[in-house]
Design a protein around this motif. Structure first.
Motif, PDB file in Angstrom:
ATOM      1  N   GLN A  15     103.943   3.220 127.972  1.00  0.00           N
ATOM      2  CA  GLN A  15     104.980   2.599 126.929  1.00  0.00           C
ATOM      3  C   GLN A  15     104.600   1.003 126.949  1.00  0.00           C
ATOM      4  O   GLN A  15     104.003   0.558 127.596  1.00  0.00           O
ATOM      5  N   ALA A  16     105.208   0.604 125.735  1.00  0.00           N
ATOM      6  CA  ALA A  16     105.145  -0.906 125.629  1.00  0.00           C
ATOM      7  C   ALA A  16     106.550  -1.434 125.327  1.00  0.00           C
ATOM      8  O   ALA A  16     107.473  -0.811 124.878  1.00  0.00           O
ATOM      9  N   GLU A  17     106.972  -2.498 126.422  1.00  0.00           N
ATOM     10  CA  GLU A  17     108.224  -3.059 126.319  1.00  0.00           C
ATOM     11  C   GLU A  17     108.281  -4.504 125.534  1.00  0.00           C
ATOM     12  O   GLU A  17     107.752  -5.375 126.177  1.00  0.00           O
ATOM     13  N   ASP A  18     108.767  -4.591 124.442  1.00  0.00           N
ATOM     14  CA  ASP A  18     108.968  -5.951 123.917  1.00  0.00           C
ATOM     15  C   ASP A  18     107.697  -6.844 123.623  1.00  0.00           C
ATOM     16  O   ASP A  18     107.854  -7.941 124.251  1.00  0.00           O
ATOM     17  N   VAL A  19     106.733  -6.135 123.235  1.00  0.00           N
ATOM     18  CA  VAL A  19     105.369  -6.915 123.302  1.00  0.00           C
ATOM     19  C   VAL A  19     105.364  -7.629 122.164  1.00  0.00           C
ATOM     20  O   VAL A  19     105.500  -7.216 121.211  1.00  0.00           O
ATOM     21  N   ARG A  20     104.695  -8.698 122.383  1.00  0.00           N
ATOM     22  CA  ARG A  20     103.968  -9.717 121.109  1.00  0.00           C
ATOM     23  C   ARG A  20     102.502  -9.584 121.336  1.00  0.00           C
ATOM     24  O   ARG A  20     102.096  -9.510 122.456  1.00  0.00           O
ATOM     25  N   LEU A  21     101.884  -9.147 120.093  1.00  0.00           N
ATOM     26  CA  LEU A  21     100.193  -9.022 120.125  1.00  0.00           C
ATOM     27  C   LEU A  21      99.788  -9.832 119.147  1.00  0.00           C
ATOM     28  O   LEU A  21     100.442  -9.977 118.086  1.00  0.00           O
ATOM     29  N   PRO A  65      99.251  -8.437 126.086  1.00  0.00           N
ATOM     30  CA  PRO A  65     100.284  -9.083 125.278  1.00  0.00           C
ATOM     31  C   PRO A  65     100.441 -10.432 125.885  1.00  0.00           C
ATOM     32  O   PRO A  65     100.557 -10.743 126.944  1.00  0.00           O
ATOM     33  N   SER A  66     101.096 -11.130 124.653  1.00  0.00           N
ATOM     34  CA  SER A  66     101.478 -12.649 125.031  1.00  0.00           C
ATOM     35  C   SER A  66     102.917 -12.781 125.503  1.00  0.00           C
ATOM     36  O   SER A  66     103.486 -13.575 126.282  1.00  0.00           O
ATOM     37  N   GLN A  67     103.657 -11.616 125.216  1.00  0.00           N
ATOM     38  CA  GLN A  67     104.941 -11.493 125.550  1.00  0.00           C
ATOM     39  C   GLN A  67     105.335  -9.832 125.913  1.00  0.00           C
ATOM     40  O   GLN A  67     104.565  -9.122 125.215  1.00  0.00           O
ATOM     41  N   GLY A  68     106.027  -9.831 126.876  1.00  0.00           N
ATOM     42  CA  GLY A  68     106.197  -8.213 127.366  1.00  0.00           C
ATOM     43  C   GLY A  68     105.156  -7.781 128.089  1.00  0.00           C
ATOM     44  O   GLY A  68     104.257  -8.446 128.400  1.00  0.00           O
ATOM     45  N   GLN A  69     105.069  -6.366 128.111  1.00  0.00           N
ATOM     46  CA  GLN A  69     104.037  -5.633 128.931  1.00  0.00           C
ATOM     47  C   GLN A  69     104.098  -4.323 128.521  1.00  0.00           C
ATOM     48  O   GLN A  69     104.699  -3.690 127.976  1.00  0.00           O
ATOM     49  N   VAL A  70     102.924  -3.702 128.800  1.00  0.00           N
ATOM     50  CA  VAL A  70     102.573  -2.241 128.707  1.00  0.00           C
ATOM     51  C   VAL A  70     102.654  -1.710 130.038  1.00  0.00           C
ATOM     52  O   VAL A  70     101.967  -2.172 130.982  1.00  0.00           O
ATOM     53  N   LEU A  71     103.182  -0.714 130.336  1.00  0.00           N
ATOM     54  CA  LEU A  71     103.744   0.206 131.182  1.00  0.00           C
ATOM     55  C   LEU A  71     102.618   1.443 131.508  1.00  0.00           C
ATOM     56  O   LEU A  71     102.998   2.347 130.637  1.00  0.00           O
TER      57      LEU A  71
END
Length: 274
Positions: A15-21, A65-71
């Motif tokens: 999953q991805a949580e609040d990511v900036r790409l 991601p420059s923000q958030g994270q992939v889990l």
């Protein structure tokens, strides 16, 4: 040490949580939240340059991601060793370049790399995995050919075979049907269906919305770097969604074979043309 157990609070391995790409200073997507259902065939659709492949690269650990994270299994994927990630998920990128002079069999065999080590070398199980992957993608008869000599469609099937030989529970596929004729496209999509029915999790970027609606169990529609709809195709593939996402006026009718949504473009009114 292996991967941490799956988080009991999320129920999703990936999953991805609040990511900036983005790339360099160009932001492609912000505030993306994506949960990939386990044991599903998830397909990402959307117009060109909407961020589909960028999202897939982030899910595969190729893009941080420059923000958030992939889990992955509740743990930030960027903190997991590359070889451990490669044993959990396989990736077919959009553009792949084979080493010069390599044969089909040797390229497919590279999919077994994550399973090799200082102690564990090539085994009969590796040989079997390669043979099964080539058989599933109909490239066995090409095994001694140089990859450089193959057509675009043949090369694409060889790359898919390499990912299958990796034997990971999660497969990420960026436009896997590119260069394939219609018969091989359907063969591949049927193979992907068999894989998720066997308990694997697949995530693919597809351009053909009707193929996506027919084969996906979970659909993610994107536009301008944002997710505009996600869920089962039967619930989200509507005339309004297609027109909003793709700018295409259409009718959505049941597929006569599967009953899944089928998109029929309206086209221009040519009733007065003689």
């Amino acid at each position: 040490m292996g991967l941490e157990p799956i988080s009991q609070t999320t129920g999703h391995r990936l999953q991805a949580e609040d990511v900036r790409l983005g790339y360099d200073r160009k932001i492609i997507s912000e505030h993306l939240n994506v949960q990939i259902p386990e044991h599903s065939f998830t397909v990402i659709v959307g117009p060109n340059a909407c961020g589909k492949s960028t999202l897939l690269r982030a899910l595969s650990r190729l893009l941080k991601p420059s923000q958030g994270q992939v889990l992955l299994d509740g743990k930030s994927i960027s903190s997991i060793k590359a070889k451990e990630v490669a044993r959990a998920l396989g990736l077919l990128p959009q553009s792949s370049v084979a080493p010069e002079g390599i044969t089909v069999a040797d390229l497919v065999a590279r999919g077994r790399y994550p399973h090799q080590g200082l102690i564990r070398q090539w085994t009969d199980s590796d040989e079997l995995a390669v043979a099964q992957a080539m058989d599933a993608t109909s490239v066995t008869e090409l095994s001694t050919r140089l990859v450089d000599e193959l057509s675009g469609g043949q090369r694409q099937r060889v790359w898919v075979a390499m990912v299958l030989a990796q034997q990971t529970p999660i497969l990420l596929l960026d436009e896997p049907t590119t260069f394939l004729d219609i018969a091989h496209q359907i063969d591949l999509l049927e193979l992907f269906t068999d894989l998720y029915l066997d308990g694997n999790t697949l995530v693919a970027v597809l351009h053909d919305l009707n193929h996506a609606a027919r084969y996906a169990t979970h659909l993610i529609a994107m536009k301008d770097g944002k997710i505009v709809a996600q869920g089962p195709p039967a619930e989200i593939v509507t005339e309004e969604m297609v027109e909003h996402t793709f700018g295409l006026a259409c009718r959505v009718v049941p597929d006569p074979v599967t009953g899944t949504p089928s998109v029929i473009p309206l086209g221009r009114d040519r009733s007065g043309v003689r």
